[in-house]
Structure formats: structure tokens, C-alpha cells
Scaffold this motif. Structure first.
Motif, PDB file in Angstrom:
ATOM      1  N   GLN A 113       0.827  -1.218   0.000  1.00 15.83           N
ATOM      2  CA  GLN A 113       0.000   0.000   0.000  1.00 15.83           C
ATOM      3  C   GLN A 113       0.861   1.267   0.000  1.00 15.83           C
ATOM      4  OE1 GLN A 113      -3.347   0.036  -0.014  1.00 15.83           O
ATOM      5  NE2 GLN A 113      -4.024  -1.946   0.714  1.00 15.83           N
ATOM      6  N   ASN A 114       1.856   1.286  -0.853  1.00 12.66           N
ATOM      7  CA  ASN A 114       2.718   2.461  -1.025  1.00 12.66           C
ATOM      8  C   ASN A 114       3.500   2.826   0.239  1.00 12.66           C
ATOM      9  OD1 ASN A 114       0.135   2.908  -2.863  1.00 12.66           O
ATOM     10  ND2 ASN A 114       1.876   3.819  -3.896  1.00 12.66           N
ATOM     11  N   ALA A 115       3.663   1.880   1.124  1.00  8.72           N
ATOM     12  CA  ALA A 115       4.362   2.185   2.381  1.00  8.72           C
ATOM     13  C   ALA A 115       5.835   2.502   2.134  1.00  8.72           C
ATOM     14  CB  ALA A 115       4.231   1.001   3.339  1.00  8.72           C
ATOM     15  N   THR A 116       6.479   1.721   1.281  1.00 13.76           N
ATOM     16  CA  THR A 116       7.912   1.917   1.068  1.00 13.76           C
ATOM     17  C   THR A 116       8.198   3.217   0.337  1.00 13.76           C
ATOM     18  OG1 THR A 116       8.022  -0.480   0.837  1.00 13.76           O
ATOM     19  CG2 THR A 116       9.979   0.752   0.275  1.00 13.76           C
ATOM     20  N   VAL A 117       7.428   3.478  -0.702  1.00 15.24           N
ATOM     21  CA  VAL A 117       7.703   4.692  -1.475  1.00 15.24           C
ATOM     22  C   VAL A 117       7.417   5.942  -0.637  1.00 15.24           C
ATOM     23  CG1 VAL A 117       5.415   4.832  -2.546  1.00 15.24           C
ATOM     24  CG2 VAL A 117       7.390   5.750  -3.729  1.00 15.24           C
ATOM     25  N   THR A 118       6.434   5.878   0.208  1.00 18.39           N
ATOM     26  CA  THR A 118       6.168   7.022   1.083  1.00 18.39           C
ATOM     27  C   THR A 118       7.272   7.170   2.115  1.00 18.39           C
ATOM     28  OG1 THR A 118       3.823   6.485   0.836  1.00 18.39           O
ATOM     29  CG2 THR A 118       4.391   8.131   2.479  1.00 18.39           C
ATOM     30  N   ALA A 119       7.713   6.037   2.639  1.00 21.40           N
ATOM     31  CA  ALA A 119       8.795   6.102   3.621  1.00 21.40           C
ATOM     32  C   ALA A 119      10.074   6.661   3.006  1.00 21.40           C
ATOM     33  CB  ALA A 119       9.051   4.714   4.200  1.00 21.40           C
ATOM     34  N   MET A 120      10.309   6.330   1.737  1.00 23.15           N
ATOM     35  CA  MET A 120      11.483   6.887   1.060  1.00 23.15           C
ATOM     36  C   MET A 120      11.442   8.409   1.047  1.00 23.15           C
ATOM     37  SD  MET A 120      13.493   4.452  -0.122  1.00 23.15           S
ATOM     38  CE  MET A 120      14.331   5.283  -1.435  1.00 23.15           C
ATOM     39  N   GLU A 121      10.260   8.947   0.886  1.00 22.93           N
ATOM     40  CA  GLU A 121      10.128  10.404   0.858  1.00 22.93           C
ATOM     41  C   GLU A 121      10.183  11.007   2.257  1.00 22.93           C
ATOM     42  OE1 GLU A 121       6.669  11.537  -1.291  1.00 22.93           O
ATOM     43  OE2 GLU A 121       7.250  10.485  -3.116  1.00 22.93           O
TER      44      GLU A 121
ATOM     45  N   VAL B 286      12.078   9.822   4.747  1.00 22.75           N
ATOM     46  CA  VAL B 286      13.370   9.620   5.410  1.00 22.75           C
ATOM     47  C   VAL B 286      14.065  10.968   5.577  1.00 22.75           C
ATOM     48  CG1 VAL B 286      15.675   8.643   5.124  1.00 22.75           C
ATOM     49  CG2 VAL B 286      13.673   7.259   4.626  1.00 22.75           C
ATOM     50  N   GLY B 287      14.498  11.233   6.781  1.00 20.66           N
ATOM     51  CA  GLY B 287      15.167  12.494   7.058  1.00 20.66           C
ATOM     52  C   GLY B 287      14.259  13.529   7.686  1.00 20.66           C
ATOM     53  N   ALA B 288      12.956  13.355   7.529  1.00 25.81           N
ATOM     54  CA  ALA B 288      12.031  14.298   8.160  1.00 25.81           C
ATOM     55  C   ALA B 288      11.964  14.010   9.661  1.00 25.81           C
ATOM     56  CB  ALA B 288      10.653  14.187   7.531  1.00 25.81           C
ATOM     57  N   VAL B 289      11.704  15.053  10.429  1.00 27.93           N
ATOM     58  CA  VAL B 289      11.744  14.893  11.881  1.00 27.93           C
ATOM     59  C   VAL B 289      10.361  14.938  12.513  1.00 27.93           C
ATOM     60  CG1 VAL B 289      14.074  15.816  12.107  1.00 27.93           C
ATOM     61  CG2 VAL B 289      12.110  17.376  12.147  1.00 27.93           C
ATOM     62  N   ASP B 290       9.349  15.207  11.732  1.00 29.35           N
ATOM     63  CA  ASP B 290       8.011  15.277  12.317  1.00 29.35           C
ATOM     64  C   ASP B 290       7.536  13.880  12.699  1.00 29.35           C
ATOM     65  OD1 ASP B 290       7.821  15.112   9.279  1.00 29.35           O
ATOM     66  OD2 ASP B 290       5.820  14.495   9.917  1.00 29.35           O
ATOM     67  N   PRO B 291       6.674  13.789  13.690  1.00 22.79           N
ATOM     68  CA  PRO B 291       6.288  12.467  14.209  1.00 22.79           C
ATOM     69  C   PRO B 291       5.562  11.597  13.191  1.00 22.79           C
ATOM     70  CG  PRO B 291       5.001  14.209  15.235  1.00 22.79           C
ATOM     71  CD  PRO B 291       6.068  14.886  14.471  1.00 22.79           C
ATOM     72  N   VAL B 292       4.783  12.206  12.330  1.00 24.75           N
ATOM     73  CA  VAL B 292       4.048  11.382  11.362  1.00 24.75           C
ATOM     74  C   VAL B 292       5.020  10.727  10.380  1.00 24.75           C
ATOM     75  CG1 VAL B 292       2.326  11.421   9.538  1.00 24.75           C
ATOM     76  CG2 VAL B 292       1.967  12.773  11.591  1.00 24.75           C
ATOM     77  N   SER B 293       6.020  11.503   9.932  1.00 29.57           N
ATOM     78  CA  SER B 293       7.019  10.912   9.030  1.00 29.57           C
ATOM     79  C   SER B 293       7.776   9.799   9.732  1.00 29.57           C
ATOM     80  CB  SER B 293       7.994  11.989   8.558  1.00 29.57           C
ATOM     81  OG  SER B 293       7.315  12.949   7.786  1.00 29.57           O
ATOM     82  N   THR B 294       8.088  10.024  10.973  1.00 18.65           N
ATOM     83  CA  THR B 294       8.774   8.979  11.744  1.00 18.65           C
ATOM     84  C   THR B 294       7.936   7.711  11.811  1.00 18.65           C
ATOM     85  OG1 THR B 294       9.775  10.715  13.073  1.00 18.65           O
ATOM     86  CG2 THR B 294       9.881   8.481  13.944  1.00 18.65           C
TER      87      THR B 294
ATOM     88  N   VAL C  67       5.667   6.819   9.683  1.00 21.78           N
ATOM     89  CA  VAL C  67       5.604   6.226   8.344  1.00 21.78           C
ATOM     90  C   VAL C  67       6.833   5.363   8.091  1.00 21.78           C
ATOM     91  CG1 VAL C  67       5.694   6.759   5.878  1.00 21.78           C
ATOM     92  CG2 VAL C  67       4.111   7.990   7.359  1.00 21.78           C
ATOM     93  N   VAL C  68       8.012   5.899   8.416  1.00 19.74           N
ATOM     94  CA  VAL C  68       9.250   5.147   8.203  1.00 19.74           C
ATOM     95  C   VAL C  68       9.273   3.908   9.093  1.00 19.74           C
ATOM     96  CG1 VAL C  68      11.761   5.247   8.399  1.00 19.74           C
ATOM     97  CG2 VAL C  68      10.499   7.203   7.488  1.00 19.74           C
ATOM     98  N   ARG C  69       8.842   4.093  10.318  1.00 22.67           N
ATOM     99  CA  ARG C  69       8.854   2.959  11.252  1.00 22.67           C
ATOM    100  C   ARG C  69       7.924   1.842  10.779  1.00 22.67           C
ATOM    101  NH1 ARG C  69       7.167   4.322  17.256  1.00 22.67           N
ATOM    102  NH2 ARG C  69       5.106   3.797  16.465  1.00 22.67           N
ATOM    103  N   ASN C  70       6.762   2.243  10.324  1.00 17.60           N
ATOM    104  CA  ASN C  70       5.826   1.226   9.836  1.00 17.60           C
ATOM    105  C   ASN C  70       6.354   0.515   8.595  1.00 17.60           C
ATOM    106  OD1 ASN C  70       4.168   1.919  11.899  1.00 17.60           O
ATOM    107  ND2 ASN C  70       2.639   2.980  10.649  1.00 17.60           N
TER     108      ASN C  70
END
Lengths: 330, 337
Positions: free
Chosen positions: B64-72, B74-82, B84-87
């Protein structure tokens, strides 16, 4: 600063609230699960929905139950040809003060409720419809030169009867575009009708139990906008949008044949926002292409204008949007 | 894919024989090298981006586009991005790319490879076939000779080799030995020139051009053109026509009663009663190197003319014309001086 734990808590609360409202609506409104889900997505995205259906299918009940379930203020405006804009927005009235002085005081209209039901909006005159227009788009009302902000959450749910068109003023395309979703209420099946009979003809009238309130709903709305969406997914939504235009190279044959004008960029905004809410509902913090697909039809079906050929062939906008969905791959 | 196409092209080039045989495999090698280079270049040029790889992973695994979203994210510090990467990490944890994305060929690679292999085998077969006609030691021509079907000795007793080559009628058993070797003994004219012991199709002696060589006529299973001075491999040689590089006549061997002859032609020669160094009949002198009936140059001229006619009339297969010309160049009278 918000931590990941806080976000996770809010996301869990969002799902809980969503499920609560859905179950409360389910107690009152029988069946039509997809319609209910789309309505809630629209509400949590702070959009406005145009609910279309024949009389007696529970449109008003559905909207009222929604407002009751989340403990929000509710107002219903029964649109008629003699309904004036001031009846919707409110107006200044002369009041006599304690010292005997008379002064104008603004009396708020029904538009200032959190959930507004504009019943049979196509019976109101274009002037009154325009009053809704400013409130829906700007979330503010200007009366006698004074602008009054409308408190969030704010959603207008307008209904219209697609069958009876006598003495109506069909909504212009510009106003249709202001609606986040257009939802259709269909005739329930026999089982659902039997359930409706059992619930509405007995001595027990089911009622929704209120929970959460406006502040909680505002928090959830903010959370929805924080959900991430990848560039490929966004581009997929935009390709869908472009494919509704008959002159676009990616338009399928049905669009070239039946569509006069395609959807506006507001359609893509609605798709992306609704996809985010759907992703959050599914426990994700990112929207996926499947989310986009699931919300495309309600987000675009009122934004494309069909031509006469479509009317001749009895083709509806939802069918054309479905063709678009089938022709565009991620 | 590029390699397969290059291999196919190389096979086609070699199989069609559009290039000289000596260069065929070189051309094939160059084509393969170019294909490999093109493949490397395309591989570098079409290297997918990380986002494209991530999208492919998502599609394959249904993420469900998890990897491609996480690629974008990566490096962001906001909790939602974190989150996303963690998931995404949690979803892809434990996945072995080698097993998930096993090696698979492109759609048309297999048929292309099969076609390329077939063409290569065909090319190899053609090349080996050509090698059968021409080897380093002697130029050989295929079966099918003229009426000549007779040996040409160093003395020039018999017909042109080119004429033998040019014919369309297969005549087994004729052996054409090139001149240039020391004079070979001539078989006895009176000896039975039927070669019947060899093939049973021995032409009567009177058909021969050179009377003294009639007894040497024998027909074996093949006709050969042999370079002067080289060992003859032809089996249809007679005592008159076979001359080894050492100048030793095989007719002498034939005199020994069949020793050393393994083919019908040689057997025919033996049956013809060739005697080493002797002329076996008539008025021919019985010497090992008796005088020839005509000069080598004259005989060469006749044979070369016949060959030229055969070449001009198209009776020589195209791929053998070069051999014929080189052969006659090789036995030209002034060539060995």
C-alpha cells in the motif's frame, strides 16, 4: 512538540470516533455502509456533501444522527423558493438596550451550526444558494459589511431530489464544485426495508448517544491533514483528474464521447484529502493508491459535466468516472 | 536481451556466409562484444530510481505504497514521518530480496536465446563443412565431377581439375592429383583400367585424354584436388596419378598388391596393376620418370581454360570458386620456379 506517541493516540482516537459514529448511525440508519463511510470521510475532512436521493430514504435522518453522535450543533434549513439569504446567514435586528438606546444586533442564522442540513437545496433561489456558497467556501458570513467567522467544525450537507425537478433551480456547476462529495442514497433492499419497518414502527425510537464534541473533532481534522502521501500516489490522483477531460491524452473513450467538461483541481484536493482520512481509518499514516481509488467516484462524479450524447445514452457521471478508474494504472 | 540479440545477429551473419569464412567468427565475436557493451550501457542508462524500486517493492508485496512514502519521509523529523518510516521498516523486516525477487528473464529472452543458439549451431556446422572442403594441407572439392574423373599427374596426363569440380553429375571415384610433384610413374596402359575392384564404375581406358595414363584411371568414392607437392589423400589415385610430397609414387605401393590402399580408388589402382617406376604396356618406356606426352605448361593451359569456362558458366558453386582460382594459381607453371 507532538510526539509519535501523541500521534498514535490521536489516530486511535480517530478510529474510535469514526467507529462510534458509524455504529450510532447504524442504529438509526439501516444499511448503505459505503454511503455512511463516505459521509463520515467527508465530515472528518471538513468537506460539504451533496446527498442525492428520492424522498423518504433517510437523508435527513442520516445527517442529524451524524451531528448527534459527535455532539455537535445541528441546524436544518428547508429550502423553498421564498427562502431569503438572511434566513440562512442571519441578519441585523434592532434591539433596545438597557438604557433605552436602540442598536443593531446580528442574529446568527442556521449556517453557524456545526452541521447544517440544507434540505432540498435545489428548491432555493440562486440568490439563497449563493449565500450558502460563501459560507461553504470561505467559512465566514458577511452581513451589512461585517464578516462573521463560522466556527469549526463546519459542514453543509445539502440534499436534493433528482426526480422532481418542477420549480427547482438546479445548482450551477460552480456551486456543485464546492461540494467535497456527491453521495447517492439508493433504495434499500427488502431485508433492510424490513429492518427499517421494525425500527420505525415500534414503540422504541433509537437515538444516537453523543460523544467527543467539537474540540475532539477539530483535533482529528488536523490529524487527517498530517497524513503523508507519496508523489507517485499524488500523481496517480492527478492523472485520474486529467483523464476526466475529453481533450486530455489519457482520457478513455467514454470520456471523449460523453464528457463536456472535466473535473476541476478541487476534485484532486478532495481525492487526496479523503484518501488520507481513509488511510488513517485503516491504521496507516500514509495514503495509498487504493485509498485514492475508493474515493474517486464520490469526489469526481459531480464535477464532470456530461454532454447531450450522455443524456441520450442514459450514461451517468459515476459510470464515466468508473471508466476513468479502469483506464488509469498507477 | 542485448546479448541475445547480438548473439542472434552474429549467428545470422555467420550462417548467411556474407563475410569471408576466415572472418566469420571474428565478426561474430565483434557482434557479441557490441551486444555486451550495449547491454551494459542500457543497464546503466535505464537504472531505475530509488522511488521506482520502492514502488515496485510496494506493488510486489502489496504494501500500500508504504515503502515509497517512507522513502520520501526519510530524514524528516516530524512524528508522522517517523511513524511512516517505522511502519515501513516493520512491514519490510525479514524480507529476503533474493527469494522475493528471484532472477527471471525478460519475456522474449528465452526465444531469442534459443534462436541465437540455433543460428550459432548452424553457423558452426557451415564452418565445419567449409573446413571439410578446404583445410590447411589441401584444398578439396566436393563430389560431382565432369567426365574427366581422371587423375592429373605431375606429367599432366589427365583432365583439368576445375572441369572435374564444375560438373553437376556426380562421378564417384575420380581422383585428381595436382602437378608439381616429381614425375610420377604412369600406370600400365594395358592394365585393366576399369577400376572395377574399386567401384565397379571404371570408365574404359580409351576415354582418357592421355593414353599413357589410361591404365591409371580409377574411380574412387571421391574426387580430390591436391596441391602440388603435397601428400595426396585421394583414394582413387592410380599408380600413375598419385604422387606424394616426397616424390614417391603411390603406384609403387599399388604394385605391392594392395598394401596401403584403403579405399576403392586405391584398390582400383592396385587392380590396375600399376608398377612403380614402370610403364606397363605399349611403347612407353618403363622408367620411373619417363617422359610425359606433353608439356606441363601446355597441359596447365588446357586445364586452366576449362576451369575458367566452368567458372564463367557458373558451374562451380560460388563458395568454391575461390578455391578453384587459388588452386590454379598454385599449380601455375611459373609458380614453383
Amino acid at each position: 512538540m507532538t510526539s509519535t506517541t501523541s500521534i498514535e493516540t490521536q489516530a486511535a482516537l480517530f478510529r474510535e470516533c469514526f467507529d462510534h459514529v458509524r455504529s450510532e448511525i447504524g442504529r438509526v440508519f439501516v444499511g448503505q455502509d459505503e454511503l455512511v463511510e463516505h459521509l463520515l470521510l467527508c465530515f472528518f475532512c471538513q468537506g460539504h456533501a451533496l446527498v442525492e436521493g428520492a424522498p423518504g430514504l433517510g437523508k435527513t435522518l442520516l445527517i442529524r444522527t451524524l451531528s448527534q453522535a459527535v455532539d455537535l450543533t445541528f441546524a436544518r434549513v428547508q429550502c423553498t423558493p421564498d427562502l431569503m439569504p438572511g434566513d440562512v446567514t442571519g441578519t441585523n435586528v434592532i434591539l433596545e438596550g438597557t438604557a433605552g438606546a436602540r442598536e443593531f444586533s446580528f442574529q446568527r442564522g442556521p449556517i453557524f451550526a456545526n452541521v447544517v442540513l440544507a434540505d432540498e437545496i435545489n428548491r432555493a433561489t440562486p440568490r439563497t444558494q449563493a449565500a450558502f456558497l460563501e459560507a461553504m467556501q470561505e467559512r465566514q458570513v458577511t452581513v451589512f459589511g461585517v464578516t462573521h467567522a463560522i466556527e469549526e467544525p463546519f459542514s453543509v450537507f445539502a440534499t436534493q431530489n433528482p426526480v422532481e425537478m418542477e420549480g427547482t433551480y438546479p445548482l450551477p456547476e460552480a456551486q456543485l464544485d464546492r461540494f467535497f462529495f456527491k453521495l447517492s442514497v439508493r433504495l434499500p433492499g427488502v431485508d433492510d426495508l424490513a429492518e427499517i419497518m421494525a425500527r420505525t414502527t415500534g414503540d422504541m425510537q433509537p437515538a444516537a448517544s453523543p460523544r467527543f464534541g467539537a474540540p475532539m473533532v477539530r483535533t482529528m481534522m488536523h490529524l487527517v491533514r498530517q497524513v503523508r502521501i507519496a508523489q507517485p500516489t499524488t500523481r496517480f490522483a492527478l492523472q485520474l483528474l486529467r483523464a476526466t477531460h475529453p481533450d486530455a491524452p489519457e482520457a478513455p473513450a467514454s470520456v471523449r464521447k460523453y464528457v463536456r467538461y472535466g473535473a476541476s483541481p478541487r476534485g484532486a484536493q478532495a481525492i487526496v484529502l479523503a484518501a488520507k482520512a481513509l488511510a488513517l481509518l485503516n491504521g496507516r499514516y500514509h495514503a495509498a493508491a487504493d485509498d485514492v481509488r475508493r474515493v474517486t467516484v464520490p469526489a469526481l462524479n459531480h464535477r464532470i459535466i456530461l454532454n447531450f450524447q450522455a443524456e441520450m445514452d442514459r450514461v451517468d457521471a459515476a459510470g464515466v468516472v468508473s471508466d476513468v478508474l479502469g483506464s488509469i494504472v498507477e | 536481451m542485448a546479448m541475445s540479440v547480438a548473439l542472434l545477429a552474429a549467428g545470422v551473419v555467420v550462417a548467411l556466409g556474407r563475410v569471408p569464412r576466415d572472418l566469420a567468427w571474428f565478426v561474430a565475436g565483434v557482434a557479441l562484444a557490441l551486444g555486451a557493451a550495449a547491454g551494459v550501457w542500457l543497464g546503466i542508462r535505464r537504472t531505475p530510481s530509488l522511488a521506482a524500486v520502492a514502488a515496485a517493492v510496494d506493488r510486489r508485496l502489496g504494501l500500500q505504497n508504504a515503502t515509497v512514502t517512507a522513502m520520501e519521509c526519510v530524514g524528516a523529523v516530524d512524528p508522522v514521518s517517523t511513524l511512516v518510516v517505522r511502519n515501513a521498516n516493520a512491514l519490510t523486516e525479514g524480507i529476503a530480496p533474493a527469494t522475493l525477487f528471484s532472477f527471471s528473464l525478460l519475456r522474449y529472452t528465452k526465444p531469442l536465446a534459443v534462436a541465437a543458439l540455433a543460428m550459432t549451431v548452424l553457423a558452426a556446422m557451415r564452418t565445419s563443412e567449409a573446413g571439410a572442403w578446404s583445410n590447411r594441407d589441401g584444398m578439396r572439392v566436393p563430389t560431382g565431377t565432369t567426365d574427366a574423373g581422371k587423375s592429373i599427374t605431375s606429367g599432366g596426363e589427365q583432365k583439368s581439375a576445375a572441369a572435374a569440380v564444375a560438373t553437376t553429375e556426380p562421378r564417384p571415384g575420380s581422383n585428381i592429383a595436382a602437378p608439381g610433384s616429381p614425375p610420377a610413374p604412369v600406370a600400365d596402359r594395358s592394365a585393366p583400367a576399369d577400376g572395377s575392384a574399386a567401384s565397379g564404375v571404371q570408365r574404359p581406358a580409351q576415354d582418357s585424354v592421355a593414353p599413357r595414363a589410361e591404365g591409371a584411371l580409377a574411380r574412387g568414392s571421391t574426387e580430390r584436388l591436391e596441391r602440388p607437392g603435397e601428400a595426396s589423400l585421394g583414394d582413387g589415385a592410380t599408380g600413375a596419378g598419385r604422387a606424394g610430397s616426397d616424390g614417391r609414387s603411390r603406384a609403387g605401393a599399388a604394385r605391392d598388391g594392395g598394401r596401403g590402399g584403403s579405399t576403392p580408388g586405391e584398390a582400383g589402382a592396385r587392380s590396375a596393376g600399376g608398377v612403380r617406376g614402370q610403364r606397363t604396356g605399349g611403347d612407353l618406356p618403363l622408367t620411373a620418370s619417363g617422359p610425359a606426352s606433353e608439356s606441363y605448361a601446355h597441359r596447365y593451359e588446357l586445364a586452366a581454360r576449362q576451369a575458367e569456362e566452368a567458372l564463367n558458366e557458373g558451374r562451380v558453386p560460388p563458395h568454391l570458386r575461390g578455391y578453384v582460382r587459388r588452386y590454379f594459381n598454385g599449380i601455375r607453371p611459373d609458380h614453383h620456379r
